[in-house]
Every structure is written in structure tokens, then in C-alpha cells.
Design an enzyme around this catalytic site. Structure first.
Site, mmCIF file in Angstrom:
data_model
loop_
_atom_site.group_PDB
_atom_site.id
_atom_site.type_symbol
_atom_site.label_atom_id
_atom_site.label_comp_id
_atom_site.label_asym_id
_atom_site.label_seq_id
_atom_site.Cartn_x
_atom_site.Cartn_y
_atom_site.Cartn_z
ATOM 1 N N VAL A 1 0.835 -1.208 0.000
ATOM 2 C CA VAL A 1 0.000 0.000 0.000
ATOM 3 C C VAL A 1 0.867 1.254 0.000
ATOM 4 O O VAL A 1 0.539 2.247 -0.647
ATOM 5 C CB VAL A 1 -0.967 -0.004 1.210
ATOM 6 C CG1 VAL A 1 -1.748 1.299 1.305
ATOM 7 C CG2 VAL A 1 -1.919 -1.187 1.132
ATOM 8 N N CYS A 2 1.981 1.202 0.704
ATOM 9 C CA CYS A 2 2.877 2.353 0.799
ATOM 10 C C CYS A 2 3.357 2.794 -0.585
ATOM 11 O O CYS A 2 3.289 3.968 -0.937
ATOM 12 C CB CYS A 2 4.077 2.019 1.681
ATOM 13 S SG CYS A 2 3.647 1.436 3.330
ATOM 14 N N GLU A 3 3.821 1.829 -1.340
ATOM 15 C CA GLU A 3 4.418 2.113 -2.644
ATOM 16 C C GLU A 3 3.389 2.318 -3.750
ATOM 17 O O GLU A 3 3.558 3.168 -4.616
ATOM 18 C CB GLU A 3 5.359 0.972 -3.031
ATOM 19 C CG GLU A 3 6.051 1.199 -4.341
ATOM 20 C CD GLU A 3 7.234 0.280 -4.557
ATOM 21 O OE1 GLU A 3 7.711 0.242 -5.689
ATOM 22 O OE2 GLU A 3 7.667 -0.395 -3.610
#
Length: 168
Positions: free
Chosen positions: A54-56
Site C-alpha cells: 500500500v505504501c508504494e
């Protein structure tokens, strides 16, 4: 940290994303809370780890696509923080090409502890130390004006760039 909390001082610092050689050249100098926040409007978002799902794929892009809109609203700095070393954050920033977003490693986890967002994420392979929950905040001259904290670090419901931008 809640709305109204003042984040200041130099007892806690973040490591700006940079290469090892750059770190050696500046004696591994950190960025103090005063240097980051004093006299500035700062959008800061934090995430569990560089190169993670989700971060990337969603969190960083939600800020990168809104850099111009944040700047138009008077934001001086858009900062991405993760409990990672600054060299990993540097490589990740380059890979993402998120121009206008400043990446910082919270290599000691001290900032994440300061804002009360440290989590044990070893079950997700994000160890061996604590990592950060996913959140975003607007800090004006060191004072937290807006704070959005996800219920779970895998969520991206309230801390994305579009949601924070709508609050400005």
C-alpha cells in the site's frame, strides 16, 4: 500527538534520504523538529515501510500527484516518514520518482514513538523493531492542525493525499 500538540526541539531528529557518501559528508546530520516545522506549513505522512504494498502503490502516489495542489494551498514541505534507514528511503524515493516529496528515515524510531504511532509489525515481516502506523498530519509552525490516523497500517482510508488536501 493530537490536534494542537507542538512538535519542536532538537532532541528527536529524522534522517533525510541520502546516499551513504552524502551521510558521511554531512556527518550523518539529522533534521531536527525545529528545522522541519518552525515557521513552515508541513504536510507529513508516515507509513510502515519502504517498498511495501500500500505504501508504494497508493500512499506515496496519493501525495506525489498532489504536490502542486498542496503548494498552491501554502504548504512548504511534503514529508514522507518511515522507520527505515535514510539510504533505503533514498533508493525508494528515486525508484518512485515522487518529485516534490521529501523522504526521511526515522532510523531510530524516536519520531514514531514521539507521535505515538509505533507498532509491532513483525507478524507482517516488518521487523525486527517497531514500525509506524499509517497516518498523515498538517503541521503549522510546529503545531499539529490536522491528524488522520488509520485504524490499521494496511488501511488507506483517511491518511491519503486527497483526504488531507480536502482539509486545507
Amino acid at each position: 500527538v493530537t490536534i494542537g500538540t507542538k512538535i519542536s526541539g532538537d532532541s528527536v531528529s529524522l534522517q533525510p534520504a541520502r546516499s551513504w557518501d552524502q551521510g558521511v559528508a554531512d556527518s550523518f546530520a539529522g533534521t531536527s523538529m525545529d528545522a522541519l516545522f518552525k515557521g513552515k506549513n508541513v504536510v507529513l505522512f508516515a507509513l510502515p515501510g519502504a517498498y511495501t504494498g500500500v505504501c508504494e502503490k497508493a500512499h506515496v502516489p496519493s501525495y506525489a500527484k498532489n504536490v502542486a495542489a498542496f503548494k498552491a494551498k501554502g504548504v512548504d514541505t511534503i514529508a514522507c516518514v518511515s522507520v527505515n534507514d535514510p539510504y533505503t528511503m533514498n533508493a525508494w524515493a528515486a525508484a518512485l520518482k515522487a518529485d516534490g516529496v521529501d523522504f526521511f528515515g526515522d532510523s531510530s524510531g524516536a519520531f514514531t514513538e514521539l507521535v505515538g504511532q509505533a507498532l509491532d509489525l513483525n507478524a507482517a515481516g516488518l521487523g525486527p523493531a517497531k514500525r509506524s502506523n499509517r497516518y498523515s498530519m498538517l503541521v503549522e509552525d510546529g503545531h499539529v492542525k490536522v491528524m488522520h490516523v488509520e485504524e490499521a497500517p494496511s488501511d488507506l482510508k483517511v491518511s491519503d493525499g486527497d483526504t488531507l488536501l480536502a482539509k486545507l
